[in-house]
Write a protein that holds these residues in place. Structure first.
Motif, PDB file in Angstrom:
ATOM      1  N   ILE A  19       5.657   7.581  -9.138  1.00 16.51           N
ATOM      2  CA  ILE A  19       5.998   6.438  -8.297  1.00 16.51           C
ATOM      3  C   ILE A  19       7.464   6.117  -8.570  1.00 16.51           C
ATOM      4  O   ILE A  19       7.799   5.536  -9.606  1.00 16.51           O
ATOM      5  CB  ILE A  19       5.115   5.214  -8.595  1.00 16.51           C
ATOM      6  N   GLY A  72       6.946  13.534   0.046  1.00 17.47           N
ATOM      7  CA  GLY A  72       6.348  13.285  -1.248  1.00 17.47           C
ATOM      8  C   GLY A  72       7.325  13.516  -2.379  1.00 17.47           C
ATOM      9  O   GLY A  72       8.539  13.606  -2.165  1.00 17.47           O
ATOM     10  N   HIS A  89       3.638   4.344  -3.176  1.00 15.24           N
ATOM     11  CA  HIS A  89       4.463   5.557  -3.247  1.00 15.24           C
ATOM     12  C   HIS A  89       5.830   5.292  -3.855  1.00 15.24           C
ATOM     13  O   HIS A  89       6.598   6.233  -4.093  1.00 15.24           O
ATOM     14  CB  HIS A  89       4.623   6.173  -1.857  1.00 15.24           C
ATOM     15  N   ALA A 131       1.927   6.102   0.495  1.00 17.99           N
ATOM     16  CA  ALA A 131       0.927   5.858  -0.555  1.00 17.99           C
ATOM     17  C   ALA A 131       0.503   7.195  -1.142  1.00 17.99           C
ATOM     18  O   ALA A 131       0.468   8.208  -0.434  1.00 17.99           O
ATOM     19  CB  ALA A 131      -0.286   5.124   0.004  1.00 17.99           C
ATOM     20  N   ILE A 132       0.187   7.201  -2.424  1.00 19.57           N
ATOM     21  CA  ILE A 132      -0.272   8.405  -3.102  1.00 19.57           C
ATOM     22  C   ILE A 132      -1.773   8.333  -3.313  1.00 19.57           C
ATOM     23  O   ILE A 132      -2.361   7.254  -3.314  1.00 19.57           O
ATOM     24  CB  ILE A 132       0.417   8.581  -4.470  1.00 19.57           C
ATOM     25  N   ARG A 135      -2.524   8.255   4.658  1.00 20.97           N
ATOM     26  CA  ARG A 135      -1.666   7.529   3.705  1.00 20.97           C
ATOM     27  C   ARG A 135      -0.230   7.606   4.222  1.00 20.97           C
ATOM     28  O   ARG A 135       0.315   8.686   4.373  1.00 20.97           O
ATOM     29  CB  ARG A 135      -1.792   8.120   2.299  1.00 20.97           C
ATOM     30  N   HIS A 186       3.011  11.703  -0.079  1.00 24.53           N
ATOM     31  CA  HIS A 186       2.688  10.290   0.148  1.00 24.53           C
ATOM     32  C   HIS A 186       2.757   9.910   1.632  1.00 24.53           C
ATOM     33  O   HIS A 186       2.734   8.738   1.972  1.00 24.53           O
ATOM     34  CB  HIS A 186       3.515   9.335  -0.733  1.00 24.53           C
ATOM     35  N   SER A 205      -6.160   5.050  -3.816  1.00 23.38           N
ATOM     36  CA  SER A 205      -4.733   5.154  -3.513  1.00 23.38           C
ATOM     37  C   SER A 205      -3.911   4.219  -4.376  1.00 23.38           C
ATOM     38  O   SER A 205      -4.438   3.306  -5.023  1.00 23.38           O
ATOM     39  CB  SER A 205      -4.485   4.819  -2.028  1.00 23.38           C
TER      40      SER A 205
END
Length: 397
Positions: free
Chosen positions: A301, A80, A326, A290-291, A287, A270, A323
């Motif tokens: 991002i 992340g 990312h 993806a966040i 995920r 993410h 969502s």
């Protein structure tokens, strides 16, 4: 005006795309169809930075009922980004940022390097110190045998890694200075993931899958309970590592600018799993790239070495399973990037950024990534832009 997304994947109405099919590589589309055919899968949301992954597609959000697939999270569990706004302005920084970059690289090991000793988190106090105590207490309950990897894990806390991981100094739209970074669970998350994936592949219900890498666990089984325990621990490890790393970078900055202050901290995964309610239904949501973009959720991002990042706030769209993307997402593989671009190209595309400009990071050149601005535009119904961060210094492993 942004495109009218989402659109359904042809032949798979339970898969919603925030990109047009012709923009997605065929192998990734095949992966998405394989995912949608898994018995426990109820919904799939595909982000605009989508690209081919192992088993599950990077940039996919998958809602499963009473099941979870480790490949839908990926092997860098808890990967992340983190960010913090400072009270510094662009005018406070020196014209030559090479000294600052060298100091950050001296404080934070990059690539395969780790700290000589475990970082003493007592120096940071507060939440970081308490997180450290909880993390290592939880490590005693890990179900997978990762004894060798665990011996290195304490020294890897607060280290960057390589590939697309970074530490950056950026300027926002008002010329305020931000510190951002991107990293995951280092090798320990990978070791845990690979052991559980191997276990899943051996289960009877996974024998006839369209892709064995999509093997999944069923709720109520010892195997799923063991995976979720280890996964949650690895997620905590990754978040803690980012917090320690950010504290180290803040220390470097504070040493040079003693009056600096720090606000607006962000630290989000993410690559992770959550138990979530969507439209009244309970799902295990994975995920992978993806966040979470629930209403009001603040996140980062990032793009690439030369394009900076966006600070965004989630709009809470249930169609996307709450969502958003990312990052920019790769448009070509690392091998293709090395064939396509030269060091001279890298220098040109990172002009104005204090960073490595050598053959070792050509595969991270901005041209190997999708257009971050278009990616953000495609998900205007998922997030609102708070500010754009322009990269002026980038540390890579």
């Amino acid at each position: 005006m942004s495109p009218a997304f989402p659109v359904p994947l042809s032949g798979q109405p339970n898969v919603k795309l925030w990109a047009h099919e012709h923009e997605i590589e065929q192998a990734a589309l095949n992966q998405l169809r394989n995912i949608a055919r898994l018995d426990p899968v109820r919904r799939v949301a595909v982000m605009p930075d989508v690209h081919l992954g192992k088993g599950a597609t990077v940039g996919s959000v998958i809602a499963m009922e009473d099941a979870v697939s480790p490949a839908a999270v990926g092997v860098d569990i808890g990967c992340g980004v983190a960010g913090v706004k400072t009270t510094l302005r662009a005018a406070d920084l020196p014209d030559d940022l090479s000294g600052l970059r060298s100091a950050i690289e001296a404080a934070v090991p990059v690539g395969f390097k780790v700290h000589k000793n475990e970082v003493d988190t007592r120096r940071f106090g507060g939440a970081i110190e308490s997180q450290s105590h909880r993390l290592w207490a939880g490590a005693e309950g890990l179900r997978a045998d990762v004894t060798r990897a665990m011996s290195r894990a304490p020294k890897a806390i607060g280290t960057l890694g390589g590939g697309n991981h970074f530490i950056e100094v950026c300027l926002d739209a008002d010329d305020a200075v931000w510190l951002t970074l991107h990293s995951g669970s280092r090798n320990i998350g990978k070791e845990l993931a690979e052991r559980h994936i191997a276990t899943a592949k051996g289960l009877p219900h996974n024998r006839d899958l369209p892709d064995r890498d999509l093997a999944y666990f069923l709720a109520g089984s010892e195997e799923m309970d063991a995976y979720l325990y280890d996964l949650r621990w690895a997620q905590d490890y990754a978040a803690h590592s980012r917090a320690v790393m950010m504290a180290l970078v803040r220390g470097v900055v504070a040493e040079r600018f003693p009056r600096v202050g720090f606000t607006d901290e962000i630290n989000v995964h993410h690559n992770y799993v959550g138990s979530e309610t969507v439209d009244g239904n309970e799902y295990v949501v994975t995920r992978k790239g993806a966040i979470r973009a629930g209403s009001g959720d603040l996140a980062l991002i990032p793009g690439s070495m030369g394009t900076g990042s966006y600070v965004v706030r989630g709009l809470g769209d249930p169609e996307s399973l709450y969502s958003a993307s990312h990052g920019a997402g790769r448009r070509m593989s690392r091998t293709a990037a090395k064939r396509t671009f030269t060091v001279d190209d890298l220098r040109a595309q990172t002009d104005g950024v204090e960073c490595r400009k050598d053959a070792g990071v050509v595969d991270e050149i901005p041209g190997a990534y999708k257009d971050l601005n278009r990616v953000i535009e495609a998900q205007s119904s998922l997030v609102e832009v708070v500010t754009h961060l322009r990269t002026i210094l980038c540390v890579k492993g």
